[in-house]
Design an enzyme around this catalytic site. Structure first.
Site, PDB file in Angstrom:
ATOM      1  N   GLY A 174      36.489  50.578  42.237  1.00  0.00           N
ATOM      2  CA  GLY A 174      37.084  50.532  40.910  1.00  0.00           C
ATOM      3  C   GLY A 174      37.770  51.849  40.623  1.00  0.00           C
ATOM      4  CD  GLN A 204      38.114  57.149  38.203  1.00  0.00           C
ATOM      5  OE1 GLN A 204      38.219  55.927  38.140  1.00  0.00           O
ATOM      6  NE2 GLN A 204      37.306  57.751  39.054  1.00  0.00           N
ATOM      7  CG  LEU A 238      36.709  56.828  43.977  1.00  0.00           C
ATOM      8  CD1 LEU A 238      37.993  56.024  43.874  1.00  0.00           C
ATOM      9  CD2 LEU A 238      36.396  57.152  45.426  1.00  0.00           C
ATOM     10  CD  GLU A 275      36.012  52.039  37.549  1.00  0.00           C
ATOM     11  OE1 GLU A 275      36.748  52.932  37.078  1.00  0.00           O
ATOM     12  OE2 GLU A 275      35.301  52.218  38.545  1.00  0.00           O
ATOM     13  CG  HIS A 320      36.235  56.369  34.411  1.00  0.00           C
ATOM     14  ND1 HIS A 320      36.072  57.713  34.589  1.00  0.00           N
ATOM     15  CD2 HIS A 320      35.672  55.777  35.495  1.00  0.00           C
ATOM     16  CE1 HIS A 320      35.438  57.932  35.745  1.00  0.00           C
ATOM     17  NE2 HIS A 320      35.182  56.772  36.312  1.00  0.00           N
TER      18      HIS A 320
END
Ligand code: ZN
Length: 159
Positions: free
Chosen positions: A46, A51, A90, A132, A135
């Site tokens: 994801g 990001q 990540l 996600e 985020h």
């Protein structure tokens, strides 16, 4: 398509609130394609737009269930149950931590053509959706981690 640079923890952009998408433009479509490519290249499941440095409410998810989910302006409308398990990101390379999430979530969003969609996910998909969507509101899983962050090997899958 292009691989975009992934912002990592400490970068202020990861802590900002993302703006809703008003209309899908060719530029944003390219962003979605780049996000998938970047996610696959880095072995993630994801990726959220902040990001890669874009403060828009766009998320891509592929938990290898045969679908490529694009969630624009996602909003979690229902949650059910609870699951506790390892999570990675990540933007927090080489780390993993234990996070409790709902077992099942329903999310309302728009797809890449700005058509309204509703998605219900269980288990790992539910975890990915929650991670996600966080985020997009400046929240990282490390804010919710139970206990200490652990070091993980390079080969581990990260979200
Ligand atoms: Zn993440």
């Amino acid at each position: 398509m292009a691989i975009r640079q992934i912002r990592t923890i400490g970068d202020e952009i990861l802590r900002k609130e993302c703006k809703p998408v008003k209309e899908m433009t060719p530029r944003l479509k390219e962003l979605v394609e780049d996000m998938f490519e970047t996610m696959y290249e880095t072995g993630g499941v994801g990726l959220a737009a902040p990001q890669v440095g874009i403060l828009k409410q766009i998320v891509v998810i592929d938990v290898e269930d045969g679908n490529q989910y694009v969630l624009v302006n996602p909003e979690i409308t229902e949650t059910e149950g609870e699951q506790t398990g390892p999570e990675g990101c990540l933007s927090v390379p080489g780390k993993s931590g234990t996070v409790t999430r709902p077992e099942k979530v329903t999310v309302k969003a728009f797809n890449e053509d700005m058509e309204p969609i509703e998605l219900t996910g269980e288990g790992f998909l539910a975890r990915a959706i929650c991670h996600e969507c966080d985020h997009l509101h400046g929240c990282l899983y490390v804010d919710k981690v139970e206990g200490e962050l652990e070091d993980v090997g390079e080969a581990e899958e990260e979200e």
